[in-house]
Design a protein around this motif. Structure first.
Motif: not given
Ligand SMILES: Cc1cc2nc3c(=O)[nH]c(=O)nc-3n(C[C@H](O)[C@H](O)[C@H](O)COP(=O)(O)O)c2cc1C
Length: 243
Positions: A19, A21, A194, A231
Protein backbone atom coordinates in the motif's frame (compact mmCIF):
# COMPACT_ATOMS: atom_id res chain seq x y z
CA UNK A 1 6.99 -15.87 9.22
CA UNK A 2 8.71 -17.86 6.50
CA UNK A 3 9.88 -15.56 3.70
CA UNK A 4 8.22 -15.91 0.32
CA UNK A 5 11.49 -16.82 -1.36
CA UNK A 6 10.11 -17.08 -4.85
CA UNK A 7 10.44 -13.49 -6.13
CA UNK A 8 9.34 -14.32 -9.65
CA UNK A 9 5.95 -14.76 -11.29
CA UNK A 10 2.84 -14.53 -9.15
CA UNK A 11 4.68 -14.76 -5.83
CA UNK A 12 7.00 -11.96 -6.91
CA UNK A 13 3.95 -9.80 -7.61
CA UNK A 14 2.38 -10.60 -4.23
CA UNK A 15 5.65 -9.81 -2.53
CA UNK A 16 6.16 -6.53 -4.40
CA UNK A 17 2.67 -5.07 -3.86
CA UNK A 18 2.52 -2.62 -0.99
CA UNK A 19 0.00 0.00 0.00
CA UNK A 20 1.70 3.17 -1.20
CA UNK A 21 0.65 6.53 0.24
CA UNK A 22 2.68 8.98 -1.83
CA UNK A 23 2.63 8.91 -5.63
CA UNK A 24 5.01 10.47 -8.12
CA UNK A 25 3.60 13.63 -9.71
CA UNK A 26 6.21 13.88 -12.47
CA UNK A 27 6.45 10.53 -14.28
CA UNK A 28 3.92 9.74 -17.00
CA UNK A 29 0.84 7.82 -15.89
CA UNK A 30 -1.04 5.70 -18.41
CA UNK A 31 -4.71 6.12 -17.50
CA UNK A 32 -5.71 3.58 -20.16
CA UNK A 33 -3.97 0.92 -18.11
CA UNK A 34 -6.44 1.59 -15.30
CA UNK A 35 -9.23 0.76 -17.72
CA UNK A 36 -7.40 -2.41 -18.82
CA UNK A 37 -6.84 -3.50 -15.21
CA UNK A 38 -10.50 -2.90 -14.34
CA UNK A 39 -11.58 -4.97 -17.32
CA UNK A 40 -9.42 -7.79 -15.91
CA UNK A 41 -10.92 -7.26 -12.44
CA UNK A 42 -14.41 -8.21 -13.53
CA UNK A 43 -13.05 -11.71 -14.18
CA UNK A 44 -12.78 -12.13 -10.40
CA UNK A 45 -14.88 -14.89 -8.87
CA UNK A 46 -18.11 -13.55 -7.43
CA UNK A 47 -21.12 -14.91 -5.62
CA UNK A 48 -23.65 -16.54 -8.00
CA UNK A 49 -21.95 -14.62 -10.82
CA UNK A 50 -24.31 -11.73 -10.09
CA UNK A 51 -21.46 -9.26 -10.62
CA UNK A 52 -22.95 -6.74 -8.22
CA UNK A 53 -20.12 -4.25 -8.66
CA UNK A 54 -19.36 -0.97 -10.35
CA UNK A 55 -16.12 0.94 -10.75
CA UNK A 56 -15.96 4.71 -10.99
CA UNK A 57 -12.76 6.13 -12.40
CA UNK A 58 -11.77 9.61 -11.27
CA UNK A 59 -8.53 10.57 -13.06
CA UNK A 60 -6.44 13.63 -12.18
CA UNK A 61 -8.03 15.51 -15.09
CA UNK A 62 -11.53 15.11 -13.62
CA UNK A 63 -13.07 18.16 -11.91
CA UNK A 64 -14.14 15.73 -9.16
CA UNK A 65 -10.63 14.50 -8.31
CA UNK A 66 -9.65 17.21 -5.81
CA UNK A 67 -13.07 17.09 -4.14
CA UNK A 68 -12.93 13.31 -3.89
CA UNK A 69 -9.43 13.40 -2.37
CA UNK A 70 -10.74 15.83 0.26
CA UNK A 71 -13.55 13.38 1.06
CA UNK A 72 -10.87 10.70 1.54
CA UNK A 73 -10.00 12.74 4.61
CA UNK A 74 -7.23 14.43 2.57
CA UNK A 75 -5.10 11.28 2.94
CA UNK A 76 -1.84 11.75 1.06
CA UNK A 77 -2.55 8.60 -0.94
CA UNK A 78 -5.68 10.31 -2.27
CA UNK A 79 -4.31 13.82 -2.77
CA UNK A 80 -1.22 12.54 -4.65
CA UNK A 81 -3.05 9.77 -6.57
CA UNK A 82 -2.99 10.14 -10.33
CA UNK A 83 -6.33 8.42 -10.46
CA UNK A 84 -8.86 7.33 -7.83
CA UNK A 85 -11.05 4.31 -8.43
CA UNK A 86 -14.23 4.07 -6.39
CA UNK A 87 -15.26 0.44 -5.97
CA UNK A 88 -19.00 0.20 -5.49
CA UNK A 89 -21.23 -2.67 -4.31
CA UNK A 90 -24.62 -2.73 -6.03
CA UNK A 91 -26.72 -5.20 -4.04
CA UNK A 92 -29.71 -3.29 -5.36
CA UNK A 93 -29.05 -4.47 -8.95
CA UNK A 94 -29.62 -8.14 -8.11
CA UNK A 95 -32.81 -8.49 -10.22
CA UNK A 96 -31.18 -7.13 -13.38
CA UNK A 97 -28.07 -9.27 -12.90
CA UNK A 98 -30.05 -12.42 -12.08
CA UNK A 99 -32.07 -11.88 -15.26
CA UNK A 100 -28.87 -11.44 -17.28
CA UNK A 101 -27.64 -14.81 -15.99
CA UNK A 102 -31.05 -16.39 -16.60
CA UNK A 103 -31.16 -15.10 -20.19
CA UNK A 104 -27.57 -16.19 -20.80
CA UNK A 105 -28.31 -19.75 -19.66
CA UNK A 106 -31.48 -19.87 -21.72
CA UNK A 107 -29.59 -18.72 -24.82
CA UNK A 108 -26.64 -21.08 -24.27
CA UNK A 109 -28.78 -24.22 -24.04
CA UNK A 110 -31.56 -23.19 -26.40
CA UNK A 111 -30.89 -26.00 -28.88
CA UNK A 112 -30.48 -28.76 -26.35
CA UNK A 113 -32.15 -28.04 -23.02
CA UNK A 114 -30.81 -30.25 -20.27
CA UNK A 115 -31.55 -31.05 -16.65
CA UNK A 116 -28.53 -28.89 -15.76
CA UNK A 117 -30.06 -25.95 -17.59
CA UNK A 118 -33.35 -26.40 -15.74
CA UNK A 119 -31.47 -26.40 -12.45
CA UNK A 120 -29.55 -23.26 -13.39
CA UNK A 121 -32.72 -21.47 -14.48
CA UNK A 122 -34.40 -22.41 -11.23
CA UNK A 123 -31.36 -21.11 -9.33
CA UNK A 124 -31.61 -17.65 -10.93
CA UNK A 125 -35.37 -17.62 -11.30
CA UNK A 126 -36.37 -18.92 -7.89
CA UNK A 127 -33.58 -19.34 -5.33
CA UNK A 128 -31.79 -16.01 -5.91
CA UNK A 129 -35.05 -14.03 -5.68
CA UNK A 130 -35.81 -15.78 -2.37
CA UNK A 131 -32.41 -14.79 -1.01
CA UNK A 132 -32.24 -11.23 -2.35
CA UNK A 133 -35.85 -10.04 -2.08
CA UNK A 134 -36.68 -7.68 0.76
CA UNK A 135 -39.93 -8.02 2.70
CA UNK A 136 -40.78 -7.11 6.28
CA UNK A 137 -39.31 -9.73 8.67
CA UNK A 138 -37.83 -11.56 5.65
CA UNK A 139 -34.42 -12.02 7.34
CA UNK A 140 -36.12 -13.68 10.29
CA UNK A 141 -38.15 -15.94 8.00
CA UNK A 142 -35.06 -16.96 6.01
CA UNK A 143 -33.03 -17.62 9.16
CA UNK A 144 -35.86 -19.71 10.61
CA UNK A 145 -36.18 -21.78 7.43
CA UNK A 146 -32.40 -22.28 7.34
CA UNK A 147 -32.45 -23.36 10.99
CA UNK A 148 -35.28 -25.84 10.47
CA UNK A 149 -33.81 -27.32 7.29
CA UNK A 150 -30.42 -27.39 9.04
CA UNK A 151 -31.81 -29.75 11.66
CA UNK A 152 -32.13 -32.41 8.95
CA UNK A 153 -29.15 -31.77 6.65
CA UNK A 154 -26.24 -29.38 5.98
CA UNK A 155 -27.67 -25.98 5.15
CA UNK A 156 -26.30 -22.55 4.30
CA UNK A 157 -26.92 -20.42 7.39
CA UNK A 158 -25.85 -17.01 6.08
CA UNK A 159 -29.18 -15.92 4.65
CA UNK A 160 -30.09 -12.77 6.59
CA UNK A 161 -30.01 -9.33 4.96
CA UNK A 162 -26.70 -8.60 6.70
CA UNK A 163 -25.32 -11.89 5.35
CA UNK A 164 -26.41 -10.96 1.82
CA UNK A 165 -24.70 -7.56 2.09
CA UNK A 166 -21.52 -9.20 3.39
CA UNK A 167 -21.65 -11.68 0.52
CA UNK A 168 -21.89 -8.87 -2.04
CA UNK A 169 -18.99 -6.98 -0.44
CA UNK A 170 -16.87 -10.17 -0.37
CA UNK A 171 -17.19 -10.52 -4.13
CA UNK A 172 -16.57 -6.82 -4.74
CA UNK A 173 -13.41 -6.96 -2.61
CA UNK A 174 -12.10 -9.83 -4.74
CA UNK A 175 -12.47 -7.64 -7.82
CA UNK A 176 -10.67 -4.84 -5.96
CA UNK A 177 -7.80 -7.18 -5.12
CA UNK A 178 -7.59 -8.40 -8.71
CA UNK A 179 -7.40 -4.76 -9.80
CA UNK A 180 -4.54 -3.99 -7.39
CA UNK A 181 -2.53 -7.00 -8.56
CA UNK A 182 -3.19 -6.12 -12.19
CA UNK A 183 -1.93 -2.57 -11.56
CA UNK A 184 1.21 -3.93 -9.86
CA UNK A 185 1.78 -6.31 -12.77
CA UNK A 186 1.67 -3.25 -15.05
CA UNK A 187 4.24 -1.40 -12.93
CA UNK A 188 1.90 0.82 -10.90
CA UNK A 189 1.11 1.06 -7.21
CA UNK A 190 -2.13 1.37 -5.30
CA UNK A 191 -3.52 2.12 -1.87
CA UNK A 192 -6.91 0.73 -0.87
CA UNK A 193 -8.78 3.12 1.42
CA UNK A 194 -11.79 2.88 3.66
CA UNK A 195 -11.04 6.21 5.32
CA UNK A 196 -13.57 8.38 3.45
CA UNK A 197 -16.93 10.04 3.95
CA UNK A 198 -19.20 7.55 2.17
CA UNK A 199 -22.26 9.78 2.34
CA UNK A 200 -20.54 12.72 0.69
CA UNK A 201 -18.72 10.54 -1.87
CA UNK A 202 -22.05 9.02 -2.93
CA UNK A 203 -23.45 12.52 -3.34
CA UNK A 204 -20.40 13.72 -5.28
CA UNK A 205 -20.60 10.79 -7.72
CA UNK A 206 -24.41 10.95 -7.81
CA UNK A 207 -24.71 7.30 -6.84
CA UNK A 208 -28.17 5.89 -6.10
CA UNK A 209 -29.11 5.30 -2.47
CA UNK A 210 -28.78 1.49 -2.87
CA UNK A 211 -25.10 1.76 -3.85
CA UNK A 212 -22.49 1.09 -1.15
CA UNK A 213 -18.87 2.07 -1.46
CA UNK A 214 -16.65 -0.93 -0.86
CA UNK A 215 -13.34 0.94 -0.96
CA UNK A 216 -11.55 3.67 -2.88
CA UNK A 217 -8.25 2.78 -4.51
CA UNK A 218 -5.56 5.39 -5.05
CA UNK A 219 -3.36 4.70 -8.07
CA UNK A 220 -0.03 5.97 -9.33
CA UNK A 221 3.67 5.34 -9.48
CA UNK A 222 4.67 4.99 -5.86
CA UNK A 223 7.58 6.93 -4.39
CA UNK A 224 9.90 5.04 -1.99
CA UNK A 225 8.88 7.38 0.86
CA UNK A 226 5.25 6.40 0.15
CA UNK A 227 5.85 2.99 1.70
CA UNK A 228 5.42 3.51 5.41
CA UNK A 229 7.82 1.02 6.98
CA UNK A 230 8.66 -2.65 6.62
CA UNK A 231 5.95 -5.09 5.93
CA UNK A 232 4.53 -6.63 9.08
CA UNK A 233 2.46 -9.81 9.17
CA UNK A 234 1.44 -12.08 12.04
CA UNK A 235 3.43 -15.34 11.91
CA UNK A 236 1.81 -17.81 9.51
CA UNK A 237 1.70 -20.43 12.30
CA UNK A 238 -0.83 -18.21 14.07
CA UNK A 239 -3.19 -17.85 11.13
CA UNK A 240 -2.79 -20.93 8.92
CA UNK A 241 -3.90 -24.24 10.36
CA UNK A 242 -4.12 -27.80 9.12
CA UNK A 243 -6.86 -29.94 10.58
C1 LIG B 1 -10.32 -2.52 3.19
C2 LIG B 1 -9.04 -1.78 3.39
C3 LIG B 1 -9.06 -0.45 3.82
C4 LIG B 1 -7.89 0.27 3.97
N1 LIG B 1 -7.96 1.61 4.27
C5 LIG B 1 -6.84 2.34 4.30
C6 LIG B 1 -6.91 3.75 4.46
O1 LIG B 1 -7.97 4.34 4.56
N2 LIG B 1 -5.73 4.44 4.46
C7 LIG B 1 -4.54 3.83 4.32
O2 LIG B 1 -3.52 4.51 4.33
N3 LIG B 1 -4.43 2.48 4.15
C8 LIG B 1 -5.55 1.73 4.12
N4 LIG B 1 -5.48 0.37 3.88
C9 LIG B 1 -4.18 -0.25 3.65
C10 LIG B 1 -3.73 -1.11 4.84
O3 LIG B 1 -3.35 -0.29 5.90
C11 LIG B 1 -2.59 -2.00 4.37
O4 LIG B 1 -3.07 -2.89 3.39
C12 LIG B 1 -1.96 -2.82 5.52
O5 LIG B 1 -1.35 -1.96 6.45
C13 LIG B 1 -0.93 -3.82 5.02
O6 LIG B 1 0.09 -3.18 4.28
P1 LIG B 1 0.44 -3.61 2.78
O7 LIG B 1 -0.81 -3.40 1.95
O8 LIG B 1 1.55 -2.67 2.34
O9 LIG B 1 0.85 -5.03 2.77
C14 LIG B 1 -6.65 -0.35 3.73
C15 LIG B 1 -6.63 -1.70 3.32
C16 LIG B 1 -7.79 -2.39 3.14
C17 LIG B 1 -7.73 -3.81 2.63
Amino acid sequence: MKEINDKTGFFGLVHARRSVRIFDQESPFDHELVQKCLEASVLAPNSSNLQLWEFYRVPESSPLKVKLAKLCMKQKAATTARELVVIVARRDLWKIRAKANYDHIQERFKNAPTHKQKQALSYFGSLIPKLYSKYPLWSFVKKTIAFLVGLQRPMVREVSETDVRISVHKSVALAAMTFMYAMKAEGYDTCPMEGFDALRVKKLLQLPSGAEINMIIACGKGLPEGVYGDRFRIESEKVIFEK
